[in-house]
Each structure stands twice: as C-alpha cells, then as structure tokens.
Design an enzyme around this catalytic site. Structure first.
Site, PDB file in Angstrom:
ATOM      1  N   LEU A 102       0.872  -1.186   0.000  1.00 38.08           N
ATOM      2  CA  LEU A 102       0.000   0.000   0.000  1.00 38.08           C
ATOM      3  C   LEU A 102       0.900   1.224   0.000  1.00 38.08           C
ATOM      4  CD1 LEU A 102      -2.472  -1.326   2.727  1.00 38.08           C
ATOM      5  CD2 LEU A 102      -2.771  -1.410   0.241  1.00 38.08           C
ATOM      6  N   GLY A 105       0.463   6.786   0.616  1.00 38.50           N
ATOM      7  CA  GLY A 105       0.684   7.862   1.590  1.00 38.50           C
ATOM      8  C   GLY A 105       1.862   8.764   1.281  1.00 38.50           C
ATOM      9  N   GLN A 179      -5.215   3.511  -6.596  1.00 39.61           N
ATOM     10  CA  GLN A 179      -6.492   3.388  -5.906  1.00 39.61           C
ATOM     11  C   GLN A 179      -7.399   4.512  -6.415  1.00 39.61           C
ATOM     12  OE1 GLN A 179      -4.442   4.785  -1.886  1.00 39.61           O
ATOM     13  NE2 GLN A 179      -6.582   4.410  -1.500  1.00 39.61           N
ATOM     14  N   ASN A 237       1.424  -2.648   4.479  1.00 44.95           N
ATOM     15  CA  ASN A 237       1.771  -1.230   4.364  1.00 44.95           C
ATOM     16  C   ASN A 237       3.244  -1.105   3.973  1.00 44.95           C
ATOM     17  OD1 ASN A 237      -0.782  -0.779   5.303  1.00 44.95           O
ATOM     18  ND2 ASN A 237      -0.160  -0.216   7.366  1.00 44.95           N
ATOM     19  N   LYS A 378       6.076   5.316  11.633  1.00 49.36           N
ATOM     20  CA  LYS A 378       5.064   6.374  11.536  1.00 49.36           C
ATOM     21  C   LYS A 378       5.617   7.722  11.984  1.00 49.36           C
ATOM     22  CE  LYS A 378       1.761   3.430  10.459  1.00 49.36           C
ATOM     23  NZ  LYS A 378       1.343   3.345   9.054  1.00 49.36           N
TER      24      LYS A 378
END
Length: 490
Positions: A102, A105, A179, A237, A378
C-alpha cells in the site's frame, strides 16, 4: 411505513438523486472513451459507498456491544503452531504469489515531500529500496518470479513511477496501479465538492485502502495476475519494515484452503487504538475504534479483553477476490472522516479499511505472529529504533540484533524538535547504542555526539530557551538530565 420515516426516506432519495446527477455531469465532461470508462467505474463505486452511508445513517446502525465476542481458538492460530513447508512445496507456493504494498501515503507527517516510501530509513536506503532488495533475494534464492505491485494514490503515482525506473534490469517485475480518486462531499449539501473531473487536488481524496479490491479489478491488474498463474496475494503497508514474505504463513494459506489470513500480534499499551479481530453475529470481523460506541471505548482499549490487534499484513486468495468483486459482495464498514476544505468548508470523506473485508472470505482467520513482523515507521521515534544497532540488515530485511538480551523493543518518545526527518538527522552525529535501553524520552533542544550509549531508562528534558548537548562517548544509564545544561567533553 410510519409517518415519521417518510420525510427521512424522501430526504435520502433526494440526496441520492442529486449525487447521481452531479456524478453523471462529472463523467460526461471526460472526452477520451477509455478514460471515461475508468472514471465512470470509480464514480459508480463511490456512489455505491455513498448509498450505503446514507442507508446506515438513516437506520442509525449501531454496533450491538453485547454481540462482540473474543474469537475462538480456531479463529486465531498462534504462529508457532504453523507447520513449515518442504522446500518443494514452498517453491510451488512462491511461484503463485504476488506481493502488494500500500503506497498511497505521503511523508508529510515526517516533514518530507513526495511518497513516504521514498524516505531514507536505513543505510541510505528507502522503504522501497528495502522492499525491492527483499523480493529480489527471495526470487534469486528460490528461482521464482514473485512480482511487486504498488497500489499508489493520485498523490504518489507520478513520483513513484519515476523512482521505480532505477530498478529496471533487476530480477524483479514491478507493477503499479492507482487506488480510486473520489470527490470530497460537502457536509451541508451532501453534494460532491468538485465541479469538473480534474478539479483541484484538494477536492478529491483516495477512499482508504479498503478500495484495494475494486481498484485492483478496475485497473486490469487482477485479471493480469490470474492470467500469469498467480493465486495468492500478500498485502502490507509499505512503511511496515517487518512485513516480509513468510513462507510458513504462505504454506498455511495453501494447506488450510483459507481465502483470507490476517496477521495479528499481541497488544501493548502503545497499540490500544489498533483494530482487533472479534466474532460478531456469528462471523469474524475487524473492529476499529471508530466503530465502537463511545461508552465502550475504554473497554475496547483494554489489553485484557482484546489481547491482539491487526498489523495490516494480509494473505488473500486472488481467485476469491475475483469472486467477491464479480458478485458485488463487498460491503465493508464505512469510516466517516470529517475534514475542512481549503475554502474553510466542512467536508466528509467516506473510507474503508482493507482488513474489514475479512468477513466476505471463506475460512478467514487470524495468525498471531511475533512482534518483529510489525515494525511500522510512523514517526521519527520509530525511525530512531530502525536506524540504531537494535537491528541488523539481512538482504533488505531488518533482524533484531541477537545481542539484545530480551525480545521487546524500547519505548521511545522524541519531542517536537525531532519531529521532521531533517531535524531528527541533524541532532545525531551517529545513531546511539541502545541494545540495553528500556525507555527514552527526549524533549527540547537536545543534540547527541557520536558513540553515545543509552541504557535502562533515560529522560532528557531541555527547558525552553536552553540546550543540552550529550557529548561523544557519553554513557547514560538510568539517568534523568534536565534544566538549562550543556554537558561538555572532559
């Protein structure tokens, strides 16, 4: 129908008709036939999501907390109970595997521009570099051809396509798809914010990674994988550096015949907000904190009641994805995200989480994996751990240093002065040695020299307007350093 429900139904019908008309206007403005077909598919998917949102809102659908049960032992299997595959079985399974990251981001929370996957995290290598290295080694070591698929968003697509050109000629096939790109909704009018199909970037959003299945199909990637004989998809991720291809889990997917496996791991106090697997109304579900009634949130956060959480490492049957898409079976729980547009207008974003699809797949269950399979980056506090001597790099895979006497990872809290990657890097002349560290808190204007050793519990607090310099070679064991201090070399 009761008199009370008529106005509600009328308002819902009006909202649906208005939304359909506005979306049709957007579609009609696209002139290229191929682009128009693709855009229409996206808008149809979005309209279905919007329809479900209004329906749930009208019903006042609310989770029945009494129905939320801890999953039975057959629904969450400990990793140590899985049987390792033979070399031959492993090779056969790997030949049918594709890896999907994924990659939608941006690195904005860490002060970076562009895709998060392009941030350097270890030895000059980015998230993407490490992933490529891992899969290349897997392919070479097993003489297979596992492709890497990147699900980009409209925010990351152009830059990612440029970046991956550097991997041309390496033993790895890389595929990308996007996406969906869907319109933000005006909160008051419940109409789409953009008035043309291009619009400003801020008027559109990617509707969460639950969109993966439809986008995989719309882009043609799903059929391409099936045509190439691929049967299994490992999804994770891109910023989870622990999410490597595990052949024992892959073998379990094949042997068990399950269509969907979710890797979960034991919850600590740092993970209390993470989604968890539950049994609800007879089936296994992913329960996110956003779905929990406010009076039960503390219950949800309990480490005793909900012992595990979702790592977002998923193993899924590609044929099963094809089936649920063709039969239009997907109806994942909607997460409503309230935002403020650039104009100051209140808008909503309707999103779904990929793990919530678990309820639509046969034989789906969780695998309770070791914590090292969940190493997300993160924040710079996470980056601090990844760049340290706590880990060694092995063919792109981070492995906990065997010299660390216990398997847990230290708790690290770095203050605002360290928030952006650039500032973080400027504050360390070299990564400190932390093999015996339990807890570190640093706030204020603090810098570290080379070869600093931190062990036990270390708290360093520089007061506002002051600065603390930790000199090269300093050894801090169970120390609290605070105030207006400059620690100088002796």
């Amino acid at each position: 129908m009761s008199m009370d429900s008529r106005p509600v139904d009328h308002i819902r019908s009006f909202s649906l008709l208005s939304m359909r008309n506005e979306l049709n206007k957007l579609v009609e403005q696209v002139k290229d036939p191929e682009a128009k077909k693709y855009f229409k598919n996206e808008m149809d998917g979005f309209y279905a999501l919007f329809t479900r949102y209004l329906s749930e809102k009208a019903k006042g659908t609310r989770l029945n907390w009494r129905e939320v049960k801890t999953p039975g032992n057959d629904k969450i299997i400990p990793y140590k109970e899985l049987k390792p595959a033979s070399h031959e079985a492993s090779k056969t399974a790997l030949s049918k595997l594709a890896v999907l990251k994924l990659n939608g981001g941006l690195g904005t929370t860490m002060g970076c521009v562009g895709p998060k996957s392009a941030i350097e995290v270890r030895d000059g290598m980015t998230f993407l570099d490490l992933t490529v290295r891992q899969i290349e080694y897997l392919n070479r070591d097993n003489n297979v051809s596992v492709p890497l698929i990147l699900m980009n968003s409209f925010n990351t697509d152009d830059e990612t396509k440029r970046i991956i050109q550097k991997y041309t000629g390496q033993q790895l096939k890389i595929m990308t798809f996007n996406q969906s790109r869907v319109p933000r909704i005006e909160k008051e009018s419940l109409l789409p914010l953009p008035k043309d199909p291009v619009g400003k970037i801020s008027e559109w959003y990617p509707p969460g990674h639950g969109d993966l299945f439809e986008s995989l199909a719309n882009s043609g990637t799903l059929d391409k994988l099936l045509a190439e004989g691929k049967e299994y998809l490992f999804i994770s991720n891109v910023d989870n550096l622990g999410a490597t291809v595990d052949q024992t889990i892959l073998n379990h997917l094949v042997e068990s015949g399950a269509e969907f496996l979710m890797e979960v791991t034991d919850k600590t106090k740092a993970d209390i907000k993470g989604g968890t697997l539950v049994e609800y109304e007879g089936s296994i579900r992913l329960l996110e904190i956003a779905q929990v009634p406010s009076e039960h949130v503390e219950d949800f956060k309990s480490v005793k009641k909900f012992k595990i959480f979702n790592t977002n490492n998923l193993w899924v049957s590609i044929r099963a994805i094809k089936r649920v898409i063709e039969h239009q079976e997907l109806s994942m729980e909607i997460i409503v995200n309230n935002k403020t547009a650039e104009t100051g207008e209140k808008v909503i974003q309707l999103e779904t989480a990929v793990g919530a699809a678990i309820k639509h797949f046969k034989g789906a269950h969780g695998i309770n994996v070791p914590r090292q399979r969940f190493l997300p980056v993160k924040s710079t506090s996470d980056l601090f751990l990844i760049t340290s001597d706590l880990y060694k790099l092995n063919h792109g895979e981070l492995v906990l240093n065997p010299k660390r006497l216990f398997g847990t990872v230290p708790i690290v809290k770095l203050g605002d002065h360290f928030k952006k990657v650039q500032h973080f890097l400027s504050r360390f002349q070299s990564p400190p040695h932390i093999l015996e560290l339990d807890h570190l808190t640093v706030t204020g204007d603090v810098t570290f020299g080379t070869d600093v050793v931190l062990s036990g519990t270390v708290i360093i607090v520089a007061n506002h307007g002051s600065r603390i310099d930790i000199p090269s070679g300093a050894i801090l064991h169970d120390k609290v350093v605070s105030g207006n201090l400059r620690i100088l070399d002796h």
